[in-house]
Design an enzyme around this catalytic site. Structure first.
Site, PDB file in Angstrom:
ATOM      1  CD  GLU A 293      78.642  33.702  54.338  1.00  0.00           C
ATOM      2  OE1 GLU A 293      79.880  33.811  54.459  1.00  0.00           O
ATOM      3  OE2 GLU A 293      77.842  34.582  54.723  1.00  0.00           O
TER       4      GLU A 293
ATOM      5  CG  PHE B 172      73.489  47.225  52.304  1.00  0.00           C
ATOM      6  CD1 PHE B 172      74.852  47.523  52.379  1.00  0.00           C
ATOM      7  CD2 PHE B 172      72.947  46.379  53.246  1.00  0.00           C
ATOM      8  CE1 PHE B 172      75.642  46.978  53.375  1.00  0.00           C
ATOM      9  CE2 PHE B 172      73.732  45.840  54.253  1.00  0.00           C
ATOM     10  CZ  PHE B 172      75.086  46.136  54.322  1.00  0.00           C
ATOM     11  CD  GLN B 173      74.806  42.539  53.358  1.00  0.00           C
ATOM     12  OE1 GLN B 173      73.737  42.040  53.652  1.00  0.00           O
ATOM     13  NE2 GLN B 173      75.897  42.370  54.096  1.00  0.00           N
TER      14      GLN B 173
ATOM     15  CE  LYS C 196      64.490  41.523  55.091  1.00  0.00           C
ATOM     16  NZ  LYS C 196      65.326  42.522  55.799  1.00  0.00           N
TER      17      LYS C 196
END
Lengths: 171, 585
Positions: free
Chosen positions: B72, B134-135, B184
């Site tokens: 990234e 998560f993440q 998301k």
């Protein structure tokens, strides 16, 4: 020197964090801060008391705050004619035999009793910070059990008596 | 769409209605892509991951070009390089958590150097935000002090407006990075209107001042007309405003000498007779003495960074300062200013050009500056031992490219040598990390610059240490046939760190010597890229020539004299008039 800064902001989540984060990043010390809604929907107003060393620092503070996208307006109102109010809740040890005496102190400050227990009374005092300081000093010998202050909120008066000094950019 | 067509069969609908139906059933991810297209985005640098799968799925069916970096950090530095040379907004996309945190260095770099970026990060679904999912990383919180502004999209209906605002904020006023965090489930949510184009910007707290105050311009003119020793200090603001032409016209009209900041290089022809070179810590003696002795200093688009000013108490002691900046907060921040002018550099220069005024006789001032140039030019030791002096390597690159290449550097000694020995003919051909000084910036930024200037020679001049921080991006040269030329000025050490240790820490080279290195030629070869290694000055010219003239990507491992110093120098805490290393010997 202490300065009173009002900041008009768009009321979005995280805006308080943005403003205080900026003050932290630029190493300004906040003495007190209050936030609340204004007459306009979606717009909030913050009032800060900050301690700064000199004029240049305060100018930099005002400019940095103005740069924030969510900040609509920044005013340093210290040198203007203003009304300043703070509210304090003070829980004092006040056994029945002393209550009349204590109340005689509270009365001139136009404080009010908002809670009462067997031996303690909670007073509410509203005024400028100096008035509250003075009240606290007078009441301290009786024994303060608990104390909380809201921080200052302020307004510019409608009629301005003294002219305010302008920032250097306008001179 | 297919699912809807049979339904429509019984009652034939007009094309318009079908169209409307399709638009109405778009997801957040599709809106995202449509918004990018509306902004004219041609290229995105990024790296996919769980939280951005919906966005990548929408990109899959779309002509917007996505460049998959190998880290990234590589993606964001490439976007910075692209933004710097093209003037357009760089676009980056990364997933939530580690994807987003890997962007932090690049975002800060763009903030410090006022580069327009819009950075999209994925986020876990709004239903689990705040649960350490998560993440998950609080990227809005993390990037708050390092962005011009940031957003988390909480409702898909806001998405078109937020993207529009993000591009507007990033590319106007003092440019900078804007982060848009997209959970998301927002990317998957159905957008229930077709009003992407109708989304309007609503930013009551953001109105950058572009036009200068007329009275302030008048004041500046009167100060300039009285000046016996005037000087222009020009920073990247002039490049951001695309005002090189106006600048050159202005200084030629009145014969005013000019110095540049590191990032301002290229705003005036590096060989212009009025140009005195870069000022600051490793600036030319003449540029620094000009600042020290000027009586009126007109700063256009520079923020008086400490690497430029040296000790502020000793900075421009005789000067009245006029400061033109688009960001009012920069004026008076470091240096007391007589005449502040808040404006876009181009608008301000045009306003100054509209005024015609008499100036003092500047002959003596020019004579003095000329004497400084004659007496104290840039210099380096070359004892003729056959090794390559890095300064000579940069001079050779300059000669072979005729001063017209797009030059990208990393951070350190080679960066300063390039700034000193590569006089730029044109603006927007210089990419370097100034404010943050990010090692690892150079090579990926060169990739972005090559995407922006596909038909130009793009040359990455990097150090051996900085290159190793982001060299995984070599894969992109092959994949996209990018003819970037990499020149590693390899001195087997962290040159600038070593220089400070030599100068200020009695040659205690703590962790600055790098005895083990990869074989850079083999490394290039493993990516299918032509590599050269050159150690002798006699071989250099031929290798450099072949590399530069090639249409392919090339890596040159140029072994340079190891223990060289960047000279001259203003030591930390010293004033600009107290330079060391100004003369040979």
């Amino acid at each position: 020197m202490k300065r009173v800064i009002t900041v008009t902001v768009i009321n979005q989540s995280g805006v308080l964090n943005r403003v205080t984060g900026l003050l932290m990043k630029r190493q300004f010390n906040i003495e007190s801060i209050t936030v609340g809604h204004t007459e306009q929907q979606g717009v909030s107003k913050m009032t800060f008391i900050v301690n700064v060393e000199d004029e240049a620092k305060i100018e930099q503070l005002v400019k940095q705050l103005s740069k924030q996208i969510d900040v609509i307006k920044v005013n340093d109102i210290t040198d203007k004619s203003i009304v300043m109010r703070e509210l304090a809740l003070i829980k004092v040890v006040a056994p029945p035999n002393l209550r009349a005496e204590i109340n005689s102190i509270v009365d001139p400050f136009r404080g009010s009793i908002i809670d009462m227990g067997k031996n303690v009374v909670t007073y509410q005092i509203v005024g400028n910070p100096e008035k509250i300081d003075a009240f606290i000093e007078l009441i301290r010998p009786y024994g303060i059990k608990e104390l909380t202050r809201t921080g200052v909120t302020a307004f510019v008066r409608d009629a301005q008596l003294k002219p305010s000094p302008q920032l250097s950019i306008l001179q | 769409m297919n699912a809807q067509v049979p339904l429509k069969k019984q009652q034939p609908a007009t094309d318009q209605e079908v169209d409307h139906e399709c638009k109405a059933s778009k997801t957040g991810a599709e809106i995202f892509v449509e918004s990018l297209q509306n902004q004219g985005v041609e290229i995105i640098f990024g790296y996919p991951g769980g939280a951005v799968l919906p966005l990548y799925d929408a990109l899959y069916r779309n002509p917007v070009k996505h460049i998959l970096a190998r880290h990234e950090q590589g993606a964001i530095h490439a976007a910075e390089g692209y933004a710097r040379v093209s003037g357009k907004t760089g676009v980056v996309i990364a997933t939530s958590g580690p994807g987003a945190t890997n962007l932090v260095t690049g975002i800060t770099d763009a903030m410090m150097d006022s580069l327009p970026l819009v950075v999209f990060t994925g986020q876990v679904a709004t239903t689990v935000v705040g649960t350490d999912a998560f993440q998950e990383a609080d990227i809005v919180g993390i990037t708050q002090p390092i962005t011009k502004h940031n957003y988390q999209v909480k409702n898909v209906q806001d998405l078109p407006r937020i993207i529009k605002e993000a591009f507007h904020i990033a590319s106007t006023g003092r440019k900078g990075p804007v982060v848009v965090d997209i959970p998301k489930n927002i990317a998957n949510a159905i957008f229930d209107s077709n009003a992407v184009e109708e989304a309007t910007i609503n930013l009551p707290g953001y109105q950058p001042t572009l036009h200068p105050n007329y009275l302030q311009i008048k004041k500046a003119v009167s100060l300039l007309s009285e000046a016996k020793q005037p000087l222009l200090l020009v920073g990247a603001g002039v490049l951001a405003a695309d005002a090189s032409k106006e600048l050159t016209e202005f200084v030629e009209k009145y014969n005013f000498p000019v110095v540049n900041t590191l990032l301002g290089l290229g705003s005036i022809d590096g060989n212009h007779e009025l140009f005195l070179g870069m000022a600051g810590m490793h600036g030319t003696f003449t540029a620094n003495m000009a600042i020290n002795n000027c009586d009126v200093l007109l700063n256009i688009g520079s923020r008086f960074d400490d690497r430029l000013t040296g000790n502020l108490k000793k900075f421009a002691p005789n000067a009245k300062v006029i400061h033109i900046d688009i960001d009012p907060a920069e004026i008076g921040k470091n240096v007391p200013t007589e005449i502040p002018i808040v404006a876009d550099a181009k608008e301000a220069l045009l306003a100054l050009l509209e005024q015609t005024f008499e100036v003092q006789d500047l002959t003596l001032w020019h004579e003095y500056l000329h004497e400084c140039q004659e007496e104290y030019p840039l210099w380096y030791d070359d004892d003729g031992d056959g090794t390559i002096y890095p300064q000579y390597a940069v001079e050779t690159i300059h000669r072979l490219t005729n001063g017209e290449a797009t030059i990208v550097t990393d951070v350190g000694q080679h960066q300063m040598w390039t700034a000193q020995y590569y006089p730029f003919k044109k603006d927007h051909h210089w990419v370097t990390s100034g404010g943050l000084g990010t090692m690892g910036f150079g090579f990926p930024a060169a990739i972005g610059a090559q995407f922006a200037h596909p038909d130009e020679k793009v040359i990455a001049i990097v150090g051996d240490a900085g290159f190793q921080m982001t060299m995984q991006e070599l894969a992109l040269l092959k994949e996209f046939k990018l003819p970037v030329k990499i020149f590693i000025l390899n001195n087997s050490c962290l040159g600038m760190v070593r220089q400070w240790q030599e100068t200020f820490y009695e040659e205690r080279y703590s962790s600055s010597l790098v005895p083990v290195q990869p074989d850079f030629v083999k490394l290039a070869d493993s990516y299918g890229i032509k590599g050269y290694k050159v150690e002798k000055v006699d071989d250099m010219e031929a290798v450099f020539k072949e590399a530069i003239e090639s249409d392919e990507p090339v890596l040159v491992d140029c072994r340079v004299k190891e223990l060289t110093l960047v000279n001259p120098m203003v030591a930390p805490g010293k004033g600009l008039s107290e330079m060391i290393g100004v003369k040979k010997g």
